[in-house]
Design an enzyme around this catalytic site. Sequence first.
Site, short mmCIF file in Angstrom:
data_model
loop_
_atom_site.label_atom_id
_atom_site.label_comp_id
_atom_site.label_asym_id
_atom_site.label_seq_id
_atom_site.Cartn_x
_atom_site.Cartn_y
_atom_site.Cartn_z
CD GLU A 1 -27.69 -14.32 46.86
OE1 GLU A 1 -28.36 -14.99 47.36
OE2 GLU A 1 -27.13 -14.67 45.73
CG ASN B 1 -33.24 -16.97 46.98
OD1 ASN B 1 -32.04 -17.52 47.00
ND2 ASN B 1 -33.31 -15.59 46.99
CG ASP C 1 -32.29 -16.32 51.01
OD1 ASP C 1 -31.99 -16.79 49.93
OD2 ASP C 1 -31.21 -16.02 51.78
#
Lengths: 262, 611
Positions: free
Chosen positions: B211, B295, B337
């Site tokens: 992220e 992701n 995600d």
Amino acid sequence: MYFRFLTSAVILIACCAAASGGPLEFRVCVEPDNMPFSNARGEGFENRIAKVVAADLGRTLVLVPIAQHGPAFFRQTLGSGRCDALLAMPKGVDNVLVTAPYYKSGWVFVTRSDRKLDIESFDDTRLAALKVGVPVVGSGPDTPPLVALGKRGLIGGLTRYPISGVQGEPVGARLITDVREGRIDLAVVWGPAAGYFVAQDDGAMTLRFTPVADRGVSFRSSIGMAVAKRNTLLRDALNSALARSHNEIAEILAAYHVPVEP
Amino acid sequence: MQNDYRGWMRLFSRPRIWPAVLVLTIAPSAWAADATSRPSVPAAIAAPEDGTWSMPAKNYASTRYSGLEEINRENVGQLKVAFTFSPGTTKGQESAPIVVDNTLYFVGPYPNVLYALDLTQPGAPMKWKYEPKPEASAQGEACCESVNRGPTYSNGRIFYATVDGHAVAVDAKTGAEAWKVKLTDYTKGETMTMAPLVVKGKVLVGNSGGEFGVRGWLTALDEKTGKLVWRAYSTGPDSDVLIGPEYKPFYDMDRGKDLGVSTWPADAWQQGGGSVWGWISYDPELNLIYYGTSNPSPWNDSVRPGDNKFSDGIFARDPDTGAAHWFYQIGPHDLYDHDAVNENILLDMDVGGKPRKVIVRPERNGMIYVWDRTTGEVLSADPYVHINSTKGVDMKTGRLIYDDGKRPMPGKVVRDICPTAPGAKDWNPSAFSESTGLLYIPHNNMCMDWESTSVGYIAGTPYVGADVKYYAGPGGNRGEFCAWDPVARKKVWSIPEEFPLWSGAAATAGGLVFYGTLDGWFKAVDDSSGKVLWRFKTDSGIIGQPTVFRGPDGHQYVAILSGIGGWAGAMVSNDLDPRDATAGNGWGSAVADLKRRVAKGGTLYVFSLPH
């Protein structure tokens, strides 16, 4: 007048003694390394505004350096009583009480002056051929310029500058340095993060406001201080102090070249 | 064979009064029929039960199955606490307690202290502890709390990763540090949370932080010295991804030159995510390791058109060189995600009447995948929860088919997306029983609403946030524990759980499966019927991994760490405000009641029968 001041002072003693354990302090959590906003040495404009407000309240300013990390940030700062207030809080952020704004700023386009790129809109056709740097968060729709560029598919020349998860050089400094050194042609930066660094370059760089909004996304924010959600007493006291300190705050913002909008 | 025999016994163990003669008469034919259809652990991995549990997944096939059967359906009701141990932390405990040479080892969340408990002594007192002293500021960099998924053992040493990006090797007997190597720069959001796997003298470990736009990789370190042997990136040119002549993916979509560059705009692959923080399995016969990638970054997919390789997929690599043999992208151009890092269970089983070497994996997107692990071909992909965000896999092209109506976009409100961002099942591993041939899956049953209305703020800069709300899916239960038949491709039984499940599972030859719940119950269920036979309320919520071992006294034990936290439990461990539906990235509304049910804590519990 005297009476009103006394009342607010009494209230403040009550509220802040409970929150911080010391009746004479105004404890503010600040990013330890985030110029021009703040640093642990108190050199940022937010540090100086906090000092002015603390003085108005008759309190001693205590800076609590804490970097913003993760979802627990508000609980670890305001929620835990570690500090009474956070600075540079955009209006509309949930989970905290935000005071009346003490400035309003916006996103800006930054270019080298010698490039003569007078870009003022995301619809400018020149954007497609430029290397554009923008700050990114990584989650959610992200920063307004990333959203605007993404919606138009203007990503061939996009360079992302992470705001979160990075310590060291603040994101504004990295973006402006890369514009100056030609690694990117254009940076889209949050105004306060840009103005300070652009000013250091003595005319070599040009800063222009973005449009107020772009395809439903606002590119302006009103900035206040944040206190814990239930701390309406402190919020009210800060509102009064900010109003009384209006001129001094304006001088500080000007000294740090914060691009403000009326 | 031994395993099959035990399995056959199980078939007849329910009617306990069955005459022995009848059992013996019926046995051979029933057993034969059963043995051909039941999946088994690859022969190169299958081993007689030795009573240890030396790696979090128990073995290279990642079955999390113990052949011990002293504790069984009949006596599990008498299970009692044998000893406990508190590491004194209050964040999420995801570590598997591992057991080798009469010593139990586990790692806590930050500050990642490794404990060794002496099982030969009454009460299993601490033998030693090792303190790696990770940087305190690294805690905040881990997206979902500074958890650790456990240590692993090889050749007299314990290996694990610290949140500030170090891999460490510690002498299993003395606790002395053998080596410590810095692998990531946590100040750039690059942390480590996974449990390493040791294969052929190499410690395999990857990074976390997709992220934050880190570039994902898996690294092999020399077990003896900690020296880097190879590193395989998940994005970038083929030379960085270690793609060469051996690379033969099954589907066209995964073939081509430098896909780790060309499936991204400009230089976006450099911050593309694809971190490696989940599970690795190893097939010694094919000499391939299998693991998944996270992701792609950033979440806003409009700035990363393309398939974003090699994020959200599964790699098969040669452990000696790191060379990729195949890759399959589970989620091309991920929208949700949905990290593809879950456990890879290696089985040999009949598919369509033919014996196949497969990987079985319950995926975050809500489907159970079966791949041919030699080629990467998808043999089946079946939903195990309610799904509406995708319409399954195109079996010709291998591509996941997204439902455009459920695609989250800035400025749009999208309701009723199933499953959620944490998915039908996150990292918490399932177990495969060699007795029943079934997979036991601890998972979620949730959907979400998504809208981009909130104002976010990081270090003085405002941004456009998303309001994400998770809530119970069909049936109203937020979690489920189910038994899945990988051959018949269907659910055999399921236990609705009030809360989402964030703990792993372990199965035993005693006909039992163990798992824990967010509200702190540790449960033993009948592997054939799903009936809860025993449960124990621990001091906090459970997000750990149960393990099973034989003590020096010859008796069987079951271990679990309690300690609420992680992504699902951060509401409690981080004191988030449950009135804020979006706190904890969407978990606020989903587990708002959890704070009224459990408190922070963290204790190792070890259970046995009274003796």
